[in-house]
Motif scaffolding. Structure first.
Motif, mmCIF file in Angstrom:
data_model
loop_
_atom_site.group_PDB
_atom_site.id
_atom_site.type_symbol
_atom_site.label_atom_id
_atom_site.label_comp_id
_atom_site.label_asym_id
_atom_site.label_seq_id
_atom_site.Cartn_x
_atom_site.Cartn_y
_atom_site.Cartn_z
ATOM 1 N N MET A 180 15.766 14.738 -50.741
ATOM 2 C CA MET A 180 16.628 13.562 -50.946
ATOM 3 C C MET A 180 16.314 12.945 -52.304
ATOM 4 S SD MET A 180 18.436 13.225 -48.196
ATOM 5 C CE MET A 180 18.763 11.841 -47.122
ATOM 6 N N ARG A 181 17.385 12.552 -53.004
ATOM 7 C CA ARG A 181 17.187 11.958 -54.326
ATOM 8 C C ARG A 181 16.274 10.733 -54.282
ATOM 9 N NH1 ARG A 181 23.426 11.314 -55.367
ATOM 10 N NH2 ARG A 181 23.935 13.226 -56.464
ATOM 11 N N SER A 182 16.559 9.824 -53.320
ATOM 12 C CA SER A 182 15.845 8.543 -53.344
ATOM 13 C C SER A 182 14.344 8.754 -53.158
ATOM 14 C CB SER A 182 16.403 7.588 -52.293
ATOM 15 O OG SER A 182 16.259 8.138 -51.009
ATOM 16 N N SER A 183 13.958 9.707 -52.288
ATOM 17 C CA SER A 183 12.521 9.923 -52.087
ATOM 18 C C SER A 183 11.901 10.611 -53.300
ATOM 19 C CB SER A 183 12.254 10.696 -50.790
ATOM 20 O OG SER A 183 13.108 11.799 -50.689
ATOM 21 N N THR A 184 12.673 11.472 -53.970
ATOM 22 C CA THR A 184 12.172 12.086 -55.209
ATOM 23 C C THR A 184 11.976 11.032 -56.285
ATOM 24 O OG1 THR A 184 13.413 14.074 -54.662
ATOM 25 C CG2 THR A 184 12.641 13.891 -56.929
ATOM 26 N N HIS A 185 12.986 10.145 -56.430
ATOM 27 C CA HIS A 185 12.877 9.068 -57.425
ATOM 28 C C HIS A 185 11.638 8.215 -57.155
ATOM 29 C CE1 HIS A 185 17.549 9.001 -58.189
ATOM 30 N NE2 HIS A 185 16.968 10.088 -58.638
ATOM 31 N N TRP A 186 11.465 7.875 -55.883
ATOM 32 C CA TRP A 186 10.360 6.979 -55.530
ATOM 33 C C TRP A 186 9.011 7.672 -55.745
ATOM 34 C CZ3 TRP A 186 9.116 2.287 -55.612
ATOM 35 C CH2 TRP A 186 8.022 1.787 -54.899
ATOM 36 N N ALA A 187 8.954 8.956 -55.428
ATOM 37 C CA ALA A 187 7.700 9.700 -55.649
ATOM 38 C C ALA A 187 7.376 9.729 -57.145
ATOM 39 C CB ALA A 187 7.831 11.115 -55.098
ATOM 40 N N ASP A 188 8.403 9.944 -57.974
ATOM 41 C CA ASP A 188 8.183 9.958 -59.429
ATOM 42 C C ASP A 188 7.717 8.584 -59.932
ATOM 43 O OD1 ASP A 188 8.983 12.547 -59.449
ATOM 44 O OD2 ASP A 188 11.014 12.160 -60.212
ATOM 45 N N ALA A 189 8.139 7.544 -59.209
ATOM 46 C CA ALA A 189 7.831 6.173 -59.641
ATOM 47 C C ALA A 189 6.433 5.732 -59.198
ATOM 48 C CB ALA A 189 8.873 5.207 -59.069
ATOM 49 N N GLY A 190 5.711 6.614 -58.494
ATOM 50 C CA GLY A 190 4.421 6.248 -57.914
ATOM 51 C C GLY A 190 3.468 5.527 -58.863
#
Lengths: 208, 210
Positions: free
Chosen positions: A1-11
């Motif tokens: 999912m895009r949103s979880s990928t974005h959030w993981a990158d934002a860690g």
């Protein structure tokens, strides 16, 4: 999912926000009062633009269900503005301040994406404000000092209702059509602007 | 009512008065008379409902644009309006199922023209845009109030649209218009209202002869 990928990158940026003295000061109550007053005024200016960006997305919504989601998200933003009005009375805050460079950079970015790009891109740019705050609230709630004068800030964003709003916005990030690279870039930009927003409030509130 | 109104009445009263006969044409006619006395054919009503659903869909979007120029003090009223329109769309979807309506069918020319005008009006300076959006709601309320109590086949619909809650909402919008035009109607605000009123008349006549 895009949103979880974005959030993981934002860690890493999310961790920087969590560790920022402005944020730790909210939780343990040591944040100087002028920093919070400055922040609430700037955040009211920000939320004003955030609501207008939601409204632009609603005007451009590709289908009925998406339109309905934006109407609900707008209702959530109105709730936050009401909270700021309550803060303003209690903390003697000017809710119509001149925006600082950090605030203006963030609002101009959001309104530009909402006005000129597909709705999905605007959702990616707006998601950090919702997800980061939900995450910060949830991280801080178990460790925050109960007698922190800012405890209401923590409990507001730790609330399951706020988590639900963040998840609604992320469901649009995941499902609406958009350019993958642009959406990831907008999410990163917004995360950087979030960190800069806290940093600016800290600087203004502790040096002026 | 306040005691400080100008001699010509409130700004909203002046805006309506200046439309003259056009206001009557926008708020009365065979469609509404038929809804009151039962002579409105069910098919004409259903075709109108399909178009009105499309209109409300456009209206929510128009109010999204209106929020771009609105002062923060009006956010609560405008967002409340958008949420009420969204609720109205859900209501339409339920009615469509009951009556076998086609909500995805083509727009009739009068509806298409009105929908395009709405999005254009919403982008104008706030005092013009809010006057136009108030006129939309005020004309709609007046129209359905004139059809009360409604023939048995239409009473449910007439009372859905002509109710105290909606009247209070229209009054609130009217107070914003009065506030935004402190020196009385401007030519541009009057033109915006005139444009709405002309489209309203055409919209009622869209599916009935008369």
């Amino acid at each position: 999912m895009r949103s979880s990928t974005h959030w993981a990158d934002a860690g890493p940026t999310a961790q920087d926000c969590l560790a920022h003295p402005f944020v730790t000061g909210l939780a343990d109550g040591t944040l100087p009062r002028p920093a919070f007053q400055h922040y609430v005024g700037q955040d009211a200016f920000f939320l004003d633009a955030f609501a207008r960006a939601y409204a632009l997305c609603l005007a451009k919504a590709p289908d009925r269900a998406t339109m309905g989601t934006f109407a609900e998200l707008l209702g959530g933003a109105m709730g936050e503005l009401d909270l700021h009005r309550a803060y303003a009375q209690r903390w003697d805050v000017d809710l119509s301040p001149e925006p600082t460079a950090a605030t203006r950079s963030y609002t101009d970015f959001l309104l530009q994406v909402a006005a000129l790009e597909p709705v999905a891109h605007a959702c990616a740019a707006m998601a950090p404000c919702m997800r980061l705050y939900a995450w910060l609230g949830q991280q801080l709630a178990p460790v925050a000092a109960e007698d922190s004068p800012y405890i209401e800030w923590v409990t507001t964003y730790a609330d399951p209702g706020f988590e639900a709003l963040a998840a609604q916005l992320e469901s649009l990030v995941d499902t609406l059509p958009g350019d993958e690279a642009t959406m990831a870039r907008h999410h990163r930009t917004a995360m950087d602007l979030e960190l800069a927003f806290f940093a600016s409030a800290w600087t203004h509130g502790t040096t002026s | 009512m306040t005691g400080a109104q100008p001699p010509g009445g409130s700004v909203t009263q002046q805006l309506i008065a200046a439309t003259g006969e056009a206001w009557t044409a926008a708020t009365t006619g065979p469609f509404l008379t038929g809804a009151r006395d039962g002579t409105l054919p069910a098919d004409a009503f259903d075709r109108w409902l399909e178009q009105d659903h499309r209109f409300v869909d456009t209206l929510v979007r128009a109010w999204g644009l209106l929020l771009q120029t609105a002062p923060r003090e009006d956010f609560g009223l405008l967002v409340g309006g958008m949420q009420a329109f969204d609720e109205e769309l859900r209501w339409f979807e339920g009615i469509a199922e009951q009556r076998g309506l086609d909500l995805a069918g083509p727009e009739l020319p009068a509806a298409a023209a009105y929908n395009a005008a709405l999005l254009d009006l919403a982008r104008r300076p706030y005092h013009e845009a809010i006057a136009a959006m108030w006129a939309v709601e005020a004309a709609y309320l007046t129209s359905w109030q004139g059809a009360l109590p409604g023939a048995p086949a239409y009473a449910e619909f007439v009372t859905h649209w002509a109710n105290d809650e909606f009247a209070a909402f229209v009054a609130q919008l009217g107070r914003v218009v009065d506030r935004e035009l402190p020196d009385g109607p401007t030519p541009a605000a009057q033109a915006a209202v005139d444009e709405v009123v002309a489209h309203e008349a055409a919209f009622w006549g869209m599916t009935v002869e008369g």
